[in-house]
Scaffold this motif. Structure first.
Motif, mmCIF file in Angstrom:
data_model
loop_
_atom_site.group_PDB
_atom_site.id
_atom_site.type_symbol
_atom_site.label_atom_id
_atom_site.label_comp_id
_atom_site.label_asym_id
_atom_site.label_seq_id
_atom_site.Cartn_x
_atom_site.Cartn_y
_atom_site.Cartn_z
ATOM 1 N N ASP A 1 0.823 -1.205 0.000
ATOM 2 C CA ASP A 1 0.000 0.000 0.000
ATOM 3 C C ASP A 1 0.862 1.261 0.000
ATOM 4 O OD1 ASP A 1 -2.390 1.392 -0.021
ATOM 5 O OD2 ASP A 1 -2.552 1.428 2.160
ATOM 6 N N LYS B 1 1.320 4.058 -3.203
ATOM 7 C CA LYS B 1 0.852 5.437 -3.050
ATOM 8 C C LYS B 1 1.987 6.438 -2.819
ATOM 9 C CE LYS B 1 -3.799 4.272 -1.757
ATOM 10 N NZ LYS B 1 -3.802 2.837 -1.734
ATOM 11 N N GLU C 1 6.032 12.696 3.811
ATOM 12 C CA GLU C 1 4.859 12.296 4.592
ATOM 13 C C GLU C 1 4.174 13.483 5.261
ATOM 14 O OE1 GLU C 1 2.151 9.466 6.092
ATOM 15 O OE2 GLU C 1 3.715 9.200 4.607
ATOM 16 N N PRO D 1 -0.875 14.226 11.221
ATOM 17 C CA PRO D 1 -2.118 13.583 11.670
ATOM 18 C C PRO D 1 -2.206 13.534 13.190
ATOM 19 C CG PRO D 1 -0.951 12.196 10.080
ATOM 20 C CD PRO D 1 -0.039 13.317 10.449
ATOM 21 N N HIS E 1 1.366 8.823 2.845
ATOM 22 C CA HIS E 1 1.197 7.497 2.254
ATOM 23 C C HIS E 1 1.683 6.414 3.226
ATOM 24 C CE1 HIS E 1 5.142 9.040 1.304
ATOM 25 N NE2 HIS E 1 5.576 7.803 1.199
ATOM 26 N N PRO F 1 -1.101 6.371 6.418
ATOM 27 C CA PRO F 1 -2.343 5.719 5.978
ATOM 28 C C PRO F 1 -2.150 4.219 5.691
ATOM 29 C CG PRO F 1 -2.099 7.813 4.868
ATOM 30 C CD PRO F 1 -0.814 7.563 5.601
ATOM 31 N N GLN G 1 -2.110 2.477 9.013
ATOM 32 C CA GLN G 1 -3.468 2.380 9.568
ATOM 33 C C GLN G 1 -4.258 1.261 8.879
ATOM 34 O OE1 GLN G 1 -4.090 3.792 12.211
ATOM 35 N NE2 GLN G 1 -3.109 5.777 12.322
ATOM 36 N N ARG G 2 -4.139 1.151 7.556
ATOM 37 C CA ARG G 2 -4.855 0.097 6.830
ATOM 38 C C ARG G 2 -4.330 -1.288 7.217
ATOM 39 N NH1 ARG G 2 -5.542 4.328 3.198
ATOM 40 N NH2 ARG G 2 -3.530 4.167 2.172
#
Length: 138
Positions: free
Chosen positions: A40, A44, A79, A89, A114, A117, A120-121
């Protein structure tokens, strides 16, 4: 469904089998979460020459944990952004603080998140899979 044991050794043997199976499941799912993160984040990542994306990966620490990383020196600036365009974040301020510049250059690059996130995924993926696996293990 509960199982009756005629002696302590049977109970211990059954418990150990379940424990080994659980450890194996956790180890497999943690590795899968690392792959989810890596794929991921790489897909990204902002690409100019591909150096940054090639340096995003994970490494096992033990059977239940891994470390996820981006080794390019400029990864945190991609980032979080730079100058007046920094975007941190919620919950990552303490981590991001270590990458604060000295203010000698006036460069305003927008944040291109990227890595966080993807983390987190991967975390959501891991929790979802472990919940399913542990329900089956009971």
């Amino acid at each position: 469904m509960s199982k009756a044991f005629s002696n302590w050794n049977q109970f211990v043997t059954a418990k150990n089998k379940k424990s080994k199976r659980m450890r194996s499941i956790v180890e497999k799912r943690v590795q899968e979460a690392g792959m989810v993160f890596e794929n991921d984040a790489r897909s990204k990542a902002p690409v100019k020459f591909g150096h940054h994306a090639q340096n995003i990966s994970y490494r096992p620490i033990n059977w239940h944990s891994i470390t996820m990383f981006a080794n390019a020196k400029y990864a945190p600036f991609l980032e979080f952004g730079t100058g007046g365009l920094v975007n941190i974040p919620i919950g990552w301020k303490k981590f991001a603080r270590q990458f604060k510049g000295k203010g000698k250059k006036k460069i305003n690059l927008p944040a291109r998140p990227h890595i966080i996130p993807a983390f987190q995924r991967a975390k959501v993926f891991l929790m979802k899979q472990l919940r399913k696996d542990l329900r089956r293990l009971k």
